[in-house]
Design an enzyme around this catalytic site. Sequence first.
Site, PDB file in Angstrom:
ATOM      1  CD  GLU A 292      39.986  55.896  11.691  1.00  0.00           C
ATOM      2  OE1 GLU A 292      40.536  56.749  10.996  1.00  0.00           O
ATOM      3  OE2 GLU A 292      39.878  55.990  12.940  1.00  0.00           O
ATOM      4  CG  PHE A 293      41.305  47.815  15.138  1.00  0.00           C
ATOM      5  CD1 PHE A 293      42.609  47.963  15.600  1.00  0.00           C
ATOM      6  CD2 PHE A 293      40.742  46.535  15.162  1.00  0.00           C
ATOM      7  CE1 PHE A 293      43.336  46.872  16.070  1.00  0.00           C
ATOM      8  CE2 PHE A 293      41.463  45.436  15.620  1.00  0.00           C
ATOM      9  CZ  PHE A 293      42.763  45.607  16.078  1.00  0.00           C
ATOM     10  CG  ASP A 294      36.268  46.501  13.153  1.00  0.00           C
ATOM     11  OD1 ASP A 294      37.120  45.965  13.900  1.00  0.00           O
ATOM     12  OD2 ASP A 294      35.122  46.803  13.526  1.00  0.00           O
TER      13      ASP A 294
ATOM     14  CG  ASP B  27      35.914  50.213  18.250  1.00  0.00           C
ATOM     15  OD1 ASP B  27      37.048  50.545  18.664  1.00  0.00           O
ATOM     16  OD2 ASP B  27      34.969  49.899  18.990  1.00  0.00           O
TER      17      ASP B  27
ATOM     18  CD  GLU C  82      55.690  43.364  42.092  1.00  0.00           C
ATOM     19  OE1 GLU C  82      55.312  42.436  41.370  1.00  0.00           O
ATOM     20  OE2 GLU C  82      56.787  43.924  41.986  1.00  0.00           O
TER      21      GLU C  82
ATOM     22  CG  ASP D 101      42.681  36.382  43.799  1.00  0.00           C
ATOM     23  OD1 ASP D 101      43.404  35.371  43.684  1.00  0.00           O
ATOM     24  OD2 ASP D 101      41.671  36.414  44.520  1.00  0.00           O
TER      25      ASP D 101
ATOM     26  CB  CYS E 163       7.340  22.595  47.668  1.00  0.00           C
ATOM     27  SG  CYS E 163       7.392  24.038  46.593  1.00  0.00           S
TER      28      CYS E 163
ATOM     29  CD  GLU F  51      48.159  35.568  39.284  1.00  0.00           C
ATOM     30  OE1 GLU F  51      49.352  35.227  39.098  1.00  0.00           O
ATOM     31  OE2 GLU F  51      47.427  35.044  40.132  1.00  0.00           O
TER      32      GLU F  51
ATOM     33  CE1 TYR G 285      54.493  36.736  38.939  1.00  0.00           C
ATOM     34  CE2 TYR G 285      52.234  37.502  38.699  1.00  0.00           C
ATOM     35  CZ  TYR G 285      53.141  36.473  38.848  1.00  0.00           C
ATOM     36  OH  TYR G 285      52.708  35.190  38.897  1.00  0.00           O
TER      37      TYR G 285
ATOM     38  CB  CYS H 288       5.366  23.500  41.952  1.00  0.00           C
ATOM     39  SG  CYS H 288       6.273  24.591  43.056  1.00  0.00           S
TER      40      CYS H 288
ATOM     41  CE  LYS I  15      46.408  35.258  50.478  1.00  0.00           C
ATOM     42  NZ  LYS I  15      46.293  34.447  49.308  1.00  0.00           N
TER      43      LYS I  15
ATOM     44  CB  CYS J 211       3.080  23.471  45.466  1.00  0.00           C
ATOM     45  SG  CYS J 211       4.382  22.240  45.346  1.00  0.00           S
TER      46      CYS J 211
ATOM     47  CE  LYS K 206      49.820  36.448  46.501  1.00  0.00           C
ATOM     48  NZ  LYS K 206      48.748  35.680  45.904  1.00  0.00           N
TER      49      LYS K 206
ATOM     50  CB  CYS L 226       9.437  21.305  44.597  1.00  0.00           C
ATOM     51  SG  CYS L 226       7.672  21.064  44.300  1.00  0.00           S
TER      52      CYS L 226
ATOM     53  CB  SER M  77      53.664  29.607  45.717  1.00  0.00           C
ATOM     54  OG  SER M  77      54.023  28.967  46.904  1.00  0.00           O
ATOM     55  CG  LEU M  78      54.895  35.161  46.231  1.00  0.00           C
ATOM     56  CD1 LEU M  78      53.993  36.340  45.912  1.00  0.00           C
ATOM     57  CD2 LEU M  78      56.334  35.626  46.355  1.00  0.00           C
TER      58      LEU M  78
HETATM   59  S1  IVH Z   1      55.928  37.027  42.350  1.00  0.00           S
HETATM   60  C1  IVH Z   1      58.821  33.606  42.890  1.00  0.00           C
HETATM   61  N1  IVH Z   1      54.273  39.047  42.063  1.00  0.00           N
HETATM   62  O1  IVH Z   1      50.746  34.946  43.537  1.00  0.00           O
HETATM   63  C2  IVH Z   1      57.750  34.597  43.117  1.00  0.00           C
HETATM   64  N2  IVH Z   1      53.365  36.862  42.237  1.00  0.00           N
HETATM   65  O2  IVH Z   1      51.026  33.268  45.894  1.00  0.00           O
HETATM   66  C3  IVH Z   1      56.781  34.568  42.044  1.00  0.00           C
HETATM   67  N3  IVH Z   1      50.919  36.775  42.040  1.00  0.00           N
HETATM   68  O3  IVH Z   1      52.125  32.172  41.920  1.00  0.00           O
HETATM   69  C4  IVH Z   1      55.611  35.330  42.295  1.00  0.00           C
HETATM   70  N4  IVH Z   1      50.613  38.945  41.750  1.00  0.00           N
HETATM   71  O4  IVH Z   1      50.516  33.655  40.608  1.00  0.00           O
HETATM   72  C5  IVH Z   1      54.402  37.715  42.209  1.00  0.00           C
HETATM   73  N5  IVH Z   1      52.938  40.925  41.773  1.00  0.00           N
HETATM   74  C6  IVH Z   1      53.061  39.596  41.912  1.00  0.00           C
HETATM   75  C7  IVH Z   1      51.948  38.741  41.911  1.00  0.00           C
HETATM   76  C8  IVH Z   1      52.134  37.369  42.081  1.00  0.00           C
HETATM   77  C9  IVH Z   1      50.029  37.741  41.827  1.00  0.00           C
HETATM   78  C10 IVH Z   1      50.579  35.339  42.209  1.00  0.00           C
HETATM   79  C11 IVH Z   1      51.414  34.403  41.397  1.00  0.00           C
HETATM   80  C12 IVH Z   1      52.062  33.469  42.385  1.00  0.00           C
HETATM   81  C13 IVH Z   1      51.165  33.606  43.557  1.00  0.00           C
HETATM   82  C14 IVH Z   1      51.900  33.285  44.840  1.00  0.00           C
END
Ligand code: IVH
Length: 667
Positions: free
Chosen positions: A34-36, A32, A112, A116, A405, A172, A224, A429, A311, A408, A114, A423, A81-82
């Site tokens: 050296e980096f700084d 760290d 792969e 969160d 309460c 993500e 991803y 109290c 999920k 008290c 997912k 309270c 979305s998925l």
């Molecule tokens: S693929 C068109 N891969 O999950 C497909 N999504 O519920 C695009 N997410 O909006 C998504 N890990 O924010 C993909 N390995 C992964 C993911 C992933 C998390 C999220 C992403 C997406 C949401 C869908």
Amino acid sequence: MNPEIARINELRDELNRHNYNYYVANNPTISDFEFDALMKELQTLEAKHPEAFDPLSPTQRVGSDITKGFTQVRHEKQMLSLSNTYSVAEVDDFINRTRQALQVPDVTLVGEMKFDGTSISITYENGRLVRAVTRGDGTVGDDVTENVKTIRSIPLQLPKGDWPEKFEVRGEIVLPWDAFDRLNKEREFNEEPLFANPRNAASGTLKMQNPAEVARRGLDAWFYYLLGDNLPADNHFDNMAAARRWGFKVSKIMKRLHSIKEVDDFISYWDTERKTLPVATDGLVFKVDSLRQQLNLGATAKSPRWAIAYKFQAERALTRLKSVSFEVGRTGVITPVANLEPVLLSGTIVKRASLHNEDIIRQLDIHDDDMVYVEKGGEIIPKITGVDTDSRNMFSTPVTFVSHCPACGTPLLRIEGEAAWVCPNKYGCPPQIAGRIAHFVSRKAMNIDGIGEETVDQLIAAGLLKNIADLYDLKADQLMGLERFAVKSTIKLIEGIKDSKNIPFERVLFALSIPGIGEISAKKLARAVKNIDNLISMPLEQLTAIEDIGSGLAANIKEYFDDENNKAIIERLRSAGLQFEIAQDTNIETSDKLAGKTIVISGTFSLHSRDEYKAIIEQNGGKNAGSISKKTSFILASENMGPAKAEKANLLGIPLISEDDFLQMIQ
Ligand code: IVH
């Protein structure tokens, strides 16, 4: 080329490489220190050569305090979305459907994690990050580039490689568990609402209007998906391997799967193994590997037909509710807590769970002695998510919120518009009194050495403390006779109390326990009012005009200072010599925080004169310029800045900074 400019380029490449080694590859190759040192060298050279300014230089990751709304940007390709499934059988159905649609005997999938968090789309042109946009409604999102630039694991400039001239990478943004826990601990201390899970914390942080705060919170990102015209491969798996090569964080948990059996094995392995990961995950994603097949399958209005999410079931346990206790915090808020028959949940024994408030108790329709479901999911504090009514004892009665309460006996009040019962017996109290004194002496408040929660309780019991002002009347001989108070510990406490008289005004304000006033709002308040007398006499409308002070907080402040008891305490603290005034800004330290910045001052200000600001800019290594040009870094602007200047700034995209933010920037 000027040798110093050449050195700037060399340092930028080197620092980018070390950032990658540290944040992406998890394999730092220098200390760290050296980096700084390299960073410092680059900062110095950049300050000397403003013509070499680059918004993507590694020095630009700290984030500024610029406050401005986000621009809306249309996604080139919609962010879908998925579709979700919760069972292995449904994943098997997906595979069969896909095989049929493609008319192939077998389809290769990529399994792969997912992650969160919250999704992000980042565009790179010529290897440089040009824009980062949130998902928004899928069609239009917010431009959060400034915030994303503070995330160290995201490359700003790619090293040489086979990346296409222009591409988009999707991923993500996450807040890893340790950063999430740290953030919530801090918020708990400041009595700010806790984030329920890392996903909320990540999306809340990404949308903050203060990149410097974003930088501090420790976001991370996992990628991803790649989009673009000239991707290196015709399949997802190899494209992700390429992205990994280019310096993006792409999870190694990514596997080509060729049969239902392999898919099922992948699920059962990661269903348990994911708990060891440093970030929150809520499932697995299965994607058709071939991009040509992806194209053939297409998408519905909401989600692609070539991918599916499996999920994870949130872990839950069934146990018996033994009792509900009601706890009193320092501001008088009553928290209901469920006491449970101990049960094992995600590797820890759970004995207590939060019931949050009366509304939640009602919604759950929880009865004494019920069998209840406890979940840990993304939350740190386990919570009760349901009741097994089948096993309910027919004579049991619903849990009711206490009306008085528990400490008290005072009848409780429910604050209008809020779920919490309070309270109102603030000064009589016991847990409230003790809680306020313990908060007052704590590290982030008055930082008084030699006293903690236990000692506070002891001194209350001994009749020496009834409120915070009593601390300043404590005498050594009163303490000496008490248990645990020898000469040394007595001196330490007396000295600690004396030293606290130098604690700056903003921390004194925080220490007072005005309901809802945390560390940050106390700072803003102190800066805006300058001294306590202004604050005491300030009308409501003026209070609500202060940044971050809404009508609720303003009412709390008024109520606090209107209270006779508090008035007396404030006067006693004043005679004790506490800091009731903001420190004179004449002793603003010199620094190099504005090194390399050219700043234009426009308008009139309330905290300093223009001349003073000019001096402050120079003391902090910046340059003050008279007119706006492309070289201007930002404008220190008041509300009444000239319209011509405002328009020019707008045209050139130069940020305007308020005096408050400016002062915070150099603090
Ligand atoms: S693929 C068109 N891969 O999950 C497909 N999504 O519920 C695009 N997410 O909006 C998504 N890990 O924010 C993909 N390995 C992964 C993911 C992933 C998390 C999220 C992403 C997406 C949401 C869908």
